[in-house]
Design a protein around this motif. Structure first.
Motif, PDB file in Angstrom:
ATOM      1  N   ASP A 347       0.827  -1.201   0.000  1.00 58.18           N
ATOM      2  CA  ASP A 347       0.000   0.000   0.000  1.00 58.18           C
ATOM      3  C   ASP A 347       0.864   1.255   0.000  1.00 58.18           C
ATOM      4  N   LEU A 348       2.014   1.195   0.690  1.00 58.95           N
ATOM      5  CA  LEU A 348       2.901   2.341   0.789  1.00 58.95           C
ATOM      6  C   LEU A 348       3.502   2.701  -0.574  1.00 58.95           C
ATOM      7  N   LEU A 349       3.850   1.670  -1.328  1.00 57.33           N
ATOM      8  CA  LEU A 349       4.501   1.901  -2.619  1.00 57.33           C
ATOM      9  C   LEU A 349       3.530   1.903  -3.801  1.00 57.33           C
ATOM     10  N   ARG A 350       2.244   1.677  -3.519  1.00 60.25           N
ATOM     11  CA  ARG A 350       1.251   1.613  -4.595  1.00 60.25           C
ATOM     12  C   ARG A 350       1.256   2.847  -5.488  1.00 60.25           C
ATOM     13  N   PRO A 351       1.228   4.084  -4.933  1.00 61.29           N
ATOM     14  CA  PRO A 351       1.215   5.250  -5.830  1.00 61.29           C
ATOM     15  C   PRO A 351       2.443   5.319  -6.728  1.00 61.29           C
ATOM     16  N   LEU A 352       3.624   4.983  -6.199  1.00 59.76           N
ATOM     17  CA  LEU A 352       4.838   5.031  -7.003  1.00 59.76           C
ATOM     18  C   LEU A 352       4.807   3.991  -8.116  1.00 59.76           C
ATOM     19  N   ARG A 353       4.301   2.799  -7.793  1.00 60.08           N
ATOM     20  CA  ARG A 353       4.215   1.741  -8.815  1.00 60.08           C
ATOM     21  C   ARG A 353       3.190   2.102  -9.890  1.00 60.08           C
ATOM     22  N   GLU A 354       2.071   2.693  -9.477  1.00 59.36           N
ATOM     23  CA  GLU A 354       1.054   3.087 -10.449  1.00 59.36           C
ATOM     24  C   GLU A 354       1.599   4.151 -11.404  1.00 59.36           C
ATOM     25  N   ILE A 355       2.406   5.043 -10.880  1.00 62.62           N
ATOM     26  CA  ILE A 355       3.014   6.073 -11.726  1.00 62.62           C
ATOM     27  C   ILE A 355       3.992   5.440 -12.710  1.00 62.62           C
ATOM     28  N   ARG A 356       4.802   4.490 -12.215  1.00 62.14           N
ATOM     29  CA  ARG A 356       5.748   3.812 -13.101  1.00 62.14           C
ATOM     30  C   ARG A 356       5.017   3.043 -14.200  1.00 62.14           C
TER      31      ARG A 356
END
Length: 418
Positions: A347-356
């Motif tokens: 959940d913490l890294l979800r926004p960064l992964r979605e952007i990638r």
């Protein structure tokens, strides 16, 4: 003043206003003749004159910022005080008095200059569709800098000094703000509209060349209850803003993480923590604008992570098959190794992964440049999720033994979502 009659005083005030380059008023000093004061009071009562007093209306009474916010009685009291000591007052013709007056020939083709000649205040606001900014951002002759609540733009020194450049394009606007219509907005539903506008002062617009005044007029929209962003308005009125927006918030969190990572492991996590000048809100809700924003955002996130910083923290470089790991996967593996629950890490890294992942889509496919008004709301929501994730990561890093007592260099009173 040789003709202390209503018509005589009005002629002097109007002539002064229209013939001065900055639409100045008539300054009445102290100890002025009582007959002239009486005439001025009658014209104020008739709604034909406006009284400006320093510190009461606006710090500089030689600027009429807006229609007087004081009552007729209060303005007349200021005229009564002319008998005493003080700087005096400045008289301005109202739109009522200027209604039948011919606009000076020098203002031909200058719609905002003409509006000033008809009684608009220097600091009254005109509103425009957001894409009015697009040609300036895309033109290399102009310096274009985004802020969270506004924009500065102007012709660069090289183009300004270039005699081959057209004089009509040598323009600048340094006090542009954003305004919003949120009447249909629902924070929980990204399909609901956020209508963002550009706010500009009539006094600034009136200084543009005729060609650029006409261009801006073609993008002007009706003021249907629009309000300038409160933080921008504070700065324009000479106050410090009471908070920051999502872009500044993002780069503060990157700087915080760098300080915390360096404190814990002796190496910074990110290569850069400075905001690019043209990095900001979408100028139009199009697929191309969205894709370019995502590329920029990924560059300041995943592409910005230092492998040396991850090495210093002991993050693995390879997976169990001896394959090199990307920066986000390495960061996730590091967090997993510190006993953080896998669901929390995800959940913490979800926004960064979605952007990638979103960045990879335009890189591997031809895209039609469609208009999608939800992009405006989606950008706001994405930045909010991202900043929440980075702030939570910084909060966790602040618990490292070597970061005890750490505090952010800047903690604003308010975080604005847009």
């Amino acid at each position: 003043m040789t003709d202390p009659t209503p018509n005589g005083l009005m002629k002097v005030v109007v002539d002064r206003y229209l013939k001065s380059g900055d639409f100045n008023g008539l300054h009445l000093h102290t100890n002025v003749e009582p007959a002239l004061v009486d005439v001025a009071k009658r014209l104020v009562a008739d709604g034909k004159l406006q009284v400006m007093v320093s510190e009461v209306d606006y710090p500089n009474p030689h600027i009429r910022p807006w229609p007087s916010r004081r009552t007729i009685e209060s303005q007349i009291e200021s005229l009564d005080e002319l008998a005493g000591a003080g700087y005096g007052v400045v008289l301005y013709p109202t739109p009522l008095a200027l209604k039948g007056v011919r606009v000076p020939a020098r203002l031909k083709g200058r719609p905002f200059g003409a509006a000033m000649a008809k009684g608009r205040g220097t600091l009254e606001l005109a509103y425009f569709s957001f894409d009015v900014l697009e040609p300036y951002r895309n033109d290399p002759r102009y310096h274009f800098r985004y802020w969270d609540f506004g924009v500065d733009m102007g012709i660069g020194d090289e183009a300004y000094l270039d005699e081959t450049e057209l004089e009509r394009d040598k323009v600048s606007l340094s006090h542009l703000g954003f305004a919003y219509d949120l009447s249909g907005y629902d924070r929980a539903d990204v399909t609901t509209p956020i209508v963002r506008r550009v706010a500009a002062f009539y006094g600034d617009l009136a200084k543009l060349t005729p060609e650029h005044q006409q261009r801006w007029q073609s993008y002007q929209v009706v003021d249907t209850g629009l309000e300038p962003h409160p933080a921008w308005w504070m700065t324009q009125m000479g106050h410090w803003a009471d908070g920051i927006g999502p872009f500044d918030h993002l780069f503060i969190e990157l700087a915080n993480l760098n300080a915390l990572w360096t404190g814990a492991f002796g190496e910074a996590l990110f290569k850069h923590t400075d905001r690019p000048q043209d990095f900001g809100w979408l100028l139009r809700p199009s697929q191309r604008e969205w894709d370019e924003f995502i590329v920029q955002l990924d560059k300041v996130l995943s592409d910005n992570i230092r492998h040396d910083g991850l090495d210093a923290a002991g993050a693995p470089r390879k997976d169990k098959n001896d394959q090199n790991l990307g920066s986000l996967t390495r960061l996730a593996a590091f967090l997993d190794g510190k006993g953080i629950d896998a669901a929390v890490v995800k959940d913490l890294l979800r926004p960064l992964r979605e952007i990638r992942q979103a960045r990879q889509k335009p890189a591997h496919a031809l895209r039609t440049n469609l208009t999608d008004k939800t992009f405006v709301h989606r950008q706001v929501a994405l930045l909010e999720d991202l900043n929440d994730a980075l702030r939570e990561l910084a909060r966790w890093m602040s618990t490292h033994p070597k970061n005890r007592g750490w505090k952010s260099d800047f903690e604003p009173d308010t975080y604005y979502r847009m």
